[in-house]
Design a protein around this motif. Structure first.
Motif, PDB file in Angstrom:
ATOM      1  N   LEU A  14       0.828  -1.211   0.000  1.00  0.00           N
ATOM      2  CA  LEU A  14       0.000   0.000   0.000  1.00  0.00           C
ATOM      3  C   LEU A  14       0.861   1.259   0.000  1.00  0.00           C
ATOM      4  O   LEU A  14       0.558   2.232  -0.695  1.00  0.00           O
ATOM      5  CB  LEU A  14      -0.931  -0.005   1.214  1.00  0.00           C
ATOM      6  N   LEU A  15       1.938   1.261   0.774  1.00  0.00           N
ATOM      7  CA  LEU A  15       2.830   2.424   0.775  1.00  0.00           C
ATOM      8  C   LEU A  15       3.361   2.691  -0.629  1.00  0.00           C
ATOM      9  O   LEU A  15       3.512   3.852  -1.050  1.00  0.00           O
ATOM     10  CB  LEU A  15       4.006   2.198   1.729  1.00  0.00           C
ATOM     11  N   SER A  16       3.636   1.605  -1.370  1.00  0.00           N
ATOM     12  CA  SER A  16       4.238   1.744  -2.702  1.00  0.00           C
ATOM     13  C   SER A  16       3.235   2.096  -3.787  1.00  0.00           C
ATOM     14  O   SER A  16       3.620   2.630  -4.837  1.00  0.00           O
ATOM     15  CB  SER A  16       4.947   0.432  -3.085  1.00  0.00           C
ATOM     16  N   SER A  17       1.944   1.815  -3.556  1.00  0.00           N
ATOM     17  CA  SER A  17       0.972   1.953  -4.641  1.00  0.00           C
ATOM     18  C   SER A  17      -0.037   3.082  -4.448  1.00  0.00           C
ATOM     19  O   SER A  17      -0.611   3.569  -5.429  1.00  0.00           O
ATOM     20  CB  SER A  17       0.218   0.633  -4.844  1.00  0.00           C
ATOM     21  N   GLU A  18      -0.281   3.505  -3.191  1.00  0.00           N
ATOM     22  CA  GLU A  18      -1.264   4.557  -2.952  1.00  0.00           C
ATOM     23  C   GLU A  18      -0.609   5.936  -3.027  1.00  0.00           C
ATOM     24  O   GLU A  18       0.385   6.187  -2.333  1.00  0.00           O
ATOM     25  CB  GLU A  18      -1.918   4.373  -1.581  1.00  0.00           C
ATOM     26  N   PRO A  19      -1.122   6.854  -3.854  1.00  0.00           N
ATOM     27  CA  PRO A  19      -0.495   8.176  -4.053  1.00  0.00           C
ATOM     28  C   PRO A  19      -0.370   9.005  -2.781  1.00  0.00           C
ATOM     29  O   PRO A  19       0.524   9.852  -2.672  1.00  0.00           O
ATOM     30  CB  PRO A  19      -1.425   8.865  -5.056  1.00  0.00           C
ATOM     31  N   CYS A  20      -1.237   8.767  -1.792  1.00  0.00           N
ATOM     32  CA  CYS A  20      -1.191   9.578  -0.571  1.00  0.00           C
ATOM     33  C   CYS A  20       0.034   9.292   0.281  1.00  0.00           C
ATOM     34  O   CYS A  20       0.396  10.094   1.156  1.00  0.00           O
ATOM     35  CB  CYS A  20      -2.463   9.394   0.248  1.00  0.00           C
ATOM     36  N   PHE A  21       0.702   8.162   0.038  1.00  0.00           N
ATOM     37  CA  PHE A  21       1.920   7.845   0.773  1.00  0.00           C
ATOM     38  C   PHE A  21       3.110   8.232  -0.103  1.00  0.00           C
ATOM     39  O   PHE A  21       3.280   7.698  -1.202  1.00  0.00           O
ATOM     40  CB  PHE A  21       1.966   6.362   1.131  1.00  0.00           C
ATOM     41  N   VAL A  22       3.953   9.104   0.401  1.00  0.00           N
ATOM     42  CA  VAL A  22       5.002   9.716  -0.422  1.00  0.00           C
ATOM     43  C   VAL A  22       6.373   9.283   0.101  1.00  0.00           C
ATOM     44  O   VAL A  22       6.713   9.549   1.258  1.00  0.00           O
ATOM     45  CB  VAL A  22       4.897  11.253  -0.395  1.00  0.00           C
ATOM     46  N   PRO A  23       7.181   8.607  -0.724  1.00  0.00           N
ATOM     47  CA  PRO A  23       8.519   8.188  -0.285  1.00  0.00           C
ATOM     48  C   PRO A  23       9.468   9.377  -0.196  1.00  0.00           C
ATOM     49  O   PRO A  23       9.480  10.249  -1.053  1.00  0.00           O
ATOM     50  CB  PRO A  23       8.946   7.210  -1.384  1.00  0.00           C
ATOM     51  N   MET A  24      10.276   9.392   0.870  1.00  0.00           N
ATOM     52  CA  MET A  24      11.231  10.473   1.071  1.00  0.00           C
ATOM     53  C   MET A  24      12.674   9.981   1.029  1.00  0.00           C
ATOM     54  O   MET A  24      13.607  10.758   1.224  1.00  0.00           O
ATOM     55  CB  MET A  24      10.959  11.143   2.431  1.00  0.00           C
ATOM     56  N   GLY A  25      12.871   8.659   0.773  1.00  0.00           N
ATOM     57  CA  GLY A  25      14.203   8.098   0.692  1.00  0.00           C
ATOM     58  C   GLY A  25      14.703   7.591   2.029  1.00  0.00           C
ATOM     59  O   GLY A  25      14.281   8.053   3.095  1.00  0.00           O
ATOM     60  N   GLY A  26      15.587   6.596   1.978  1.00  0.00           N
ATOM     61  CA  GLY A  26      16.155   6.044   3.201  1.00  0.00           C
ATOM     62  C   GLY A  26      15.167   5.269   4.041  1.00  0.00           C
ATOM     63  O   GLY A  26      15.403   5.047   5.236  1.00  0.00           O
ATOM     64  N   GLY A  27      14.072   4.837   3.451  1.00  0.00           N
ATOM     65  CA  GLY A  27      13.051   4.102   4.193  1.00  0.00           C
ATOM     66  C   GLY A  27      12.022   4.990   4.853  1.00  0.00           C
ATOM     67  O   GLY A  27      11.108   4.482   5.521  1.00  0.00           O
ATOM     68  N   TYR A  28      12.119   6.305   4.673  1.00  0.00           N
ATOM     69  CA  TYR A  28      11.191   7.235   5.305  1.00  0.00           C
ATOM     70  C   TYR A  28      10.060   7.599   4.350  1.00  0.00           C
ATOM     71  O   TYR A  28      10.238   7.664   3.136  1.00  0.00           O
ATOM     72  CB  TYR A  28      11.919   8.504   5.746  1.00  0.00           C
ATOM     73  N   TRP A  29       8.878   7.874   4.987  1.00  0.00           N
ATOM     74  CA  TRP A  29       7.687   8.208   4.214  1.00  0.00           C
ATOM     75  C   TRP A  29       6.972   9.388   4.861  1.00  0.00           C
ATOM     76  O   TRP A  29       7.092   9.639   6.062  1.00  0.00           O
ATOM     77  CB  TRP A  29       6.729   7.007   4.162  1.00  0.00           C
ATOM     78  N   THR A  30       6.235  10.100   4.026  1.00  0.00           N
ATOM     79  CA  THR A  30       5.339  11.130   4.544  1.00  0.00           C
ATOM     80  C   THR A  30       3.957  10.885   3.960  1.00  0.00           C
ATOM     81  O   THR A  30       3.735   9.875   3.262  1.00  0.00           O
ATOM     82  CB  THR A  30       5.864  12.542   4.205  1.00  0.00           C
ATOM     83  N   PHE A  31       3.027  11.794   4.247  1.00  0.00           N
ATOM     84  CA  PHE A  31       1.627  11.534   3.922  1.00  0.00           C
ATOM     85  C   PHE A  31       0.986  12.799   3.362  1.00  0.00           C
ATOM     86  O   PHE A  31       1.150  13.892   3.922  1.00  0.00           O
ATOM     87  CB  PHE A  31       0.890  11.084   5.188  1.00  0.00           C
ATOM     88  N   ASP A  32       0.279  12.662   2.251  1.00  0.00           N
ATOM     89  CA  ASP A  32      -0.443  13.787   1.634  1.00  0.00           C
ATOM     90  C   ASP A  32      -1.940  13.474   1.700  1.00  0.00           C
ATOM     91  O   ASP A  32      -2.468  12.697   0.893  1.00  0.00           O
ATOM     92  CB  ASP A  32       0.013  13.980   0.188  1.00  0.00           C
ATOM     93  N   GLU A  33      -2.605  14.077   2.658  1.00  0.00           N
ATOM     94  CA  GLU A  33      -4.023  13.790   2.887  1.00  0.00           C
ATOM     95  C   GLU A  33      -4.897  14.136   1.696  1.00  0.00           C
ATOM     96  O   GLU A  33      -5.941  13.526   1.479  1.00  0.00           O
ATOM     97  CB  GLU A  33      -4.507  14.553   4.124  1.00  0.00           C
ATOM     98  N   THR A  34      -4.465  15.113   0.870  1.00  0.00           N
ATOM     99  CA  THR A  34      -5.273  15.547  -0.279  1.00  0.00           C
ATOM    100  C   THR A  34      -5.347  14.470  -1.354  1.00  0.00           C
ATOM    101  O   THR A  34      -6.191  14.554  -2.254  1.00  0.00           O
ATOM    102  CB  THR A  34      -4.700  16.835  -0.876  1.00  0.00           C
ATOM    103  N   LEU A  35      -4.428  13.500  -1.303  1.00  0.00           N
ATOM    104  CA  LEU A  35      -4.389  12.467  -2.351  1.00  0.00           C
ATOM    105  C   LEU A  35      -5.061  11.163  -1.910  1.00  0.00           C
ATOM    106  O   LEU A  35      -4.991  10.169  -2.636  1.00  0.00           O
ATOM    107  CB  LEU A  35      -2.935  12.184  -2.749  1.00  0.00           C
ATOM    108  N   VAL A  36      -5.692  11.164  -0.748  1.00  0.00           N
ATOM    109  CA  VAL A  36      -6.379   9.947  -0.285  1.00  0.00           C
ATOM    110  C   VAL A  36      -7.526   9.626  -1.235  1.00  0.00           C
ATOM    111  O   VAL A  36      -8.364  10.482  -1.534  1.00  0.00           O
ATOM    112  CB  VAL A  36      -6.928  10.135   1.141  1.00  0.00           C
ATOM    113  N   GLY A  37      -7.548   8.398  -1.743  1.00  0.00           N
ATOM    114  CA  GLY A  37      -8.615   7.955  -2.632  1.00  0.00           C
ATOM    115  C   GLY A  37      -8.439   8.383  -4.069  1.00  0.00           C
ATOM    116  O   GLY A  37      -9.292   8.092  -4.917  1.00  0.00           O
ATOM    117  N   SER A  38      -7.327   9.050  -4.368  1.00  0.00           N
ATOM    118  CA  SER A  38      -7.129   9.506  -5.759  1.00  0.00           C
ATOM    119  C   SER A  38      -6.526   8.407  -6.612  1.00  0.00           C
ATOM    120  O   SER A  38      -5.993   7.438  -6.107  1.00  0.00           O
ATOM    121  CB  SER A  38      -6.220  10.723  -5.781  1.00  0.00           C
TER     122      SER A  38
END
Length: 530
Positions: free
Chosen positions: A506-530
């Motif tokens: 899910l982290l790799s396929s859902e647009p709302c989860f954004v990779p930041m490198g080094g195993g770290y991730w952030t989250f873009d709430e505006t892209l949930v369900g897009s």
């Protein structure tokens, strides 16, 4: 060469059944041996018996007449045997002239087979080569390409053993334990008094006991062999609901069901993996590498590589097993522990710090080792602790240890309940061991976490819904508004028991989860369900 029935797979795998005489034959074998016999040995004897019976039947049929061969001449009244027709017997009752472009002129003999009213015709005085030509009766019996009974067992033994065991199960005179068979009349009587003594011995010793450990206290007749005493006691304890066979690798070890820890019999809900369909091809390469660092029993050999025998290893303790006081049976740990076809079997866990021994249980069917809850509490081991495991010369004794270090108060993530919402805080907690900081997560109130777990399950929240709920809470802990994939995995398992694969997909396929490198991730709430 005419193939014998016992030389065919169809005979052993489809047609084979035990006759009453076969059962009597096996009865005689066990009676003559005077001891329990393994199904392997009995099945081999059965195969040998059927092979010999077929040869004897062939010899008996051949003695009734001459073996038919197309090149020979036969007068009226001649008795013939036809191997190609399952050694049928027939009598020549007439002849006529025949002709064939390939063989020229020959004689057709008219034969009445036993049990048939219609005449059959066969060629005789046939010139040239023919598949039915052979040297004679001895040549027919002395074929060199026949499989021996041992070779037949190697190919078809499992089918014979299965059919044999199924038949003997319905025979009152036979009794079994595991794969051994014995005669009921030869069993020792193991009365209620002796079984009560066995129960008391387990309570006094405070541990599971092998069958042999009971014998000195049960006063069995000395003239009876130990093999029969062991079989009789095993058979009796198996039928007594008080006792539970918790042995491994063919060794019988008995314990009392009422003394077995409930989590061993009924695994904790925290360990019951909720399998979520996912596409592994969607997981990023970076997350695939991180996935292999997490020792979760839900990660198969496809993820972790093939399992192999081990003598020592180290794993980072994951949240579900920290909470349940268990260890996962994974590719990196399974080879250290004894295997068994039983649901669970006992092991001794030796504290590497103090040398104290702890009663442990390998729960084979559910993939975990139980018995470490108090050990985790004694040393205040957090989630993420590197647990060292080492097998001793006795495969049922395992050393468990950790790498101690000077006690420090370190910043750690703590899960808290804010109403019906899972939130996180950072607090300074005492840590005196080496650990994986990414996996570490603590709890403010275990009861509150259980309530949130139950509420999430009652709402039937999907994995995606849980991730969308916890990501913003985790990001609040970081000035950079990022969180490591291992921390996401740990936090998710507070609400839903899930291995890394579905989470990372899910982290790799859902647009709302954004990779930041080094195993770290952030989250873009505006892209949930897009």
């Amino acid at each position: 060469m005419i193939q014998r029935r016992t030389q065919t797979a169809s005979y052993w795998q489809q047609q084979f059944t035990l006759s009453r005489k076969d059962v009597q034959f096996l009865y005689g074998l066990v009676l003559d041996a005077g001891r329990p016999m393994n199904e392997t040995i009995l099945a081999r004897h059965l195969i040998e018996r059927h092979v010999k019976q077929e040869e004897e039947a062939i010899r008996a049929e051949l003695s009734k007449g001459i073996v038919y061969q197309p090149r020979e001449a036969y007068a009226e009244g001649t008795d013939l045997i036809f191997p190609a027709l399952d050694y049928a017997h027939g009598t020549v009752v007439g002849t006529r002239v025949g002709r064939n472009p390939d063989y020229g002129e020959f004689t057709v003999i008219q034969v009445r087979l036993d049990g048939e009213t219609e005449l059959r015709e066969f060629a005789s005085q046939l010139q040239g080569e023919h598949a039915l030509h052979r040297g004679g009766d001895d040549d027919l019996l002395a074929a060199t390409d026949l499989l021996s009974p041992d070779e037949l067992y190697e190919q078809h033994g499992e089918y014979v053993a299965a059919e044999m065991s199924a038949t003997l199960e319905g025979q009152e005179e036979f009794v079994s334990f595991r794969t051994d068979w014995f005669l009921r009349d030869l069993l020792l009587s193991v009365d209620m008094g002796r079984r009560n003594i066995a129960e008391a011995l387990i309570e006094i010793k405070g541990r599971p006991l092998t069958t042999a450990e009971f014998l000195p206290d049960l006063d069995f007749p000395g003239e009876v062999s130990e093999e029969i005493r062991l079989f009789s006691l095993n058979h009796s304890l198996e039928d007594d609901r008080r006792f539970d066979n918790v042995g491994d690798r063919g060794r019988d070890i008995w314990y009392l069901r009422r003394l077995t820890p409930q989590p061993v019999i009924t695994p904790p809900a925290r360990l019951e993996i909720e399998y979520v369909p996912y596409n592994r091809s969607k997981i990023s390469e970076e997350l695939l590498l991180i996935e292999r660092e997490i020792d979760d029993e839900g990660s198969s050999e496809e993820v972790m590589g093939p399992s192999r025998p081990l003598y020592k290893t180290a794993i980072a303790l994951i949240y579900p097993h920290w909470r349940a006081g268990t260890l996962p049976l994974t590719v990196r740990t399974r080879g250290l522990f004894p295997d068994s076809a039983n649901h669970h079997s006992p092991v001794v866990l030796v504290d590497g710090q103090s040398g104290d021994r702890m009663q442990g249980w390998v729960v084979h069917q559910h993939g975990f080792v139980y018995g470490l809850a108090e050990w985790y509490k004694r040393y205040e081991l957090p989630v993420g602790t590197y647990i060292r495991l080492e097998r001793t010369r006795d495969p049922r004794i395992i050393h468990v240890d950790f790498e101690p270090r000077r006690l420090k108060r370190l910043w750690s993530k703590v899960a808290v309940a804010e109403g019906n919402r899972l939130a996180f805080q950072v607090r300074k907690l005492p840590v005196a061991c080496e650990y994986d900081d990414f996996l570490t997560i603590s709890e403010d109130d275990p009861g509150a976490m259980d309530r949130l777990w139950a509420e999430s399950h009652n709402r039937r929240e999907t994995l995606l819904q849980i991730l969308v709920r916890i990501m913003p809470e985790l990001l609040k802990l970081s000035p950079q508004s990022t969180v490591h994939a291992k921390a996401i995995y740990s936090a998710t398992n507070i609400l839903k028991r899930t291995p890394p694969g579905p989470i990372f997909a899910l982290l790799s396929s859902e647009p709302c989860f954004v990779p930041m490198g080094g195993g770290y991730w952030t989250f873009d709430e505006t892209l949930v369900g897009s």
